[in-house]
Design a protein around this motif. Sequence first.
Motif, short mmCIF file in Angstrom:
data_model
loop_
_atom_site.label_atom_id
_atom_site.label_comp_id
_atom_site.label_asym_id
_atom_site.label_seq_id
_atom_site.Cartn_x
_atom_site.Cartn_y
_atom_site.Cartn_z
N VAL A 1 84.98 9.08 33.43
CA VAL A 1 85.58 10.41 33.59
C VAL A 1 85.91 10.60 35.06
O VAL A 1 85.06 10.40 35.93
N VAL A 2 87.18 10.98 35.32
CA VAL A 2 87.64 11.20 36.68
C VAL A 2 88.15 12.64 36.79
O VAL A 2 88.95 13.09 35.96
N PHE A 3 87.65 13.35 37.79
CA PHE A 3 88.10 14.70 38.10
C PHE A 3 88.98 14.61 39.34
O PHE A 3 88.55 14.08 40.37
N VAL B 1 91.36 16.36 34.43
CA VAL B 1 90.24 15.55 33.96
C VAL B 1 90.81 14.44 33.09
O VAL B 1 91.56 14.69 32.15
N THR B 2 90.46 13.20 33.43
CA THR B 2 90.94 12.03 32.70
C THR B 2 89.74 11.20 32.26
O THR B 2 88.88 10.88 33.09
N GLY C 1 87.74 17.48 21.96
CA GLY C 1 87.32 18.85 21.68
C GLY C 1 86.32 19.35 22.70
O GLY C 1 86.36 20.51 23.12
N GLY C 2 85.43 18.48 23.12
CA GLY C 2 84.44 18.86 24.12
C GLY C 2 85.07 19.19 25.47
O GLY C 2 84.70 20.17 26.12
N TRP C 3 86.05 18.39 25.87
CA TRP C 3 86.72 18.66 27.14
C TRP C 3 87.54 19.93 27.07
O TRP C 3 87.64 20.67 28.05
N THR C 4 88.12 20.22 25.92
CA THR C 4 88.86 21.48 25.76
C THR C 4 87.92 22.66 25.98
O THR C 4 88.26 23.61 26.70
N MET C 5 86.73 22.58 25.40
CA MET C 5 85.74 23.66 25.60
C MET C 5 85.31 23.75 27.06
O MET C 5 85.18 24.85 27.62
#
Length: 73
Positions: free
Chosen positions: A19-21, A34-35, A56-60
């Motif tokens: 995960v890269v911010f 966020v990738t 779905g988790g990243w959307t939240m």
Amino acid sequence: HPYAVEPGTDYSKEPTTLVVFTLEEQPGGILLTVTESGFDKIPLERRANAFTANEGGWTMQMTLIEKYLARPA
């Protein structure tokens, strides 16, 4: 390990995702991107469920970040 939820299953030998911010200045603010990569290395039988659950988790999470940043200082 994405979507490592099956009780009794050892996911330690599976590859993890990355995960890269990224923060980028934009007119009027900052753009957060966020990738998450590495799903191509997840076993095929789990890949689609792992991708869907993480998406779905990243959307939240992005919604929660947006709410946090919108609150009064």
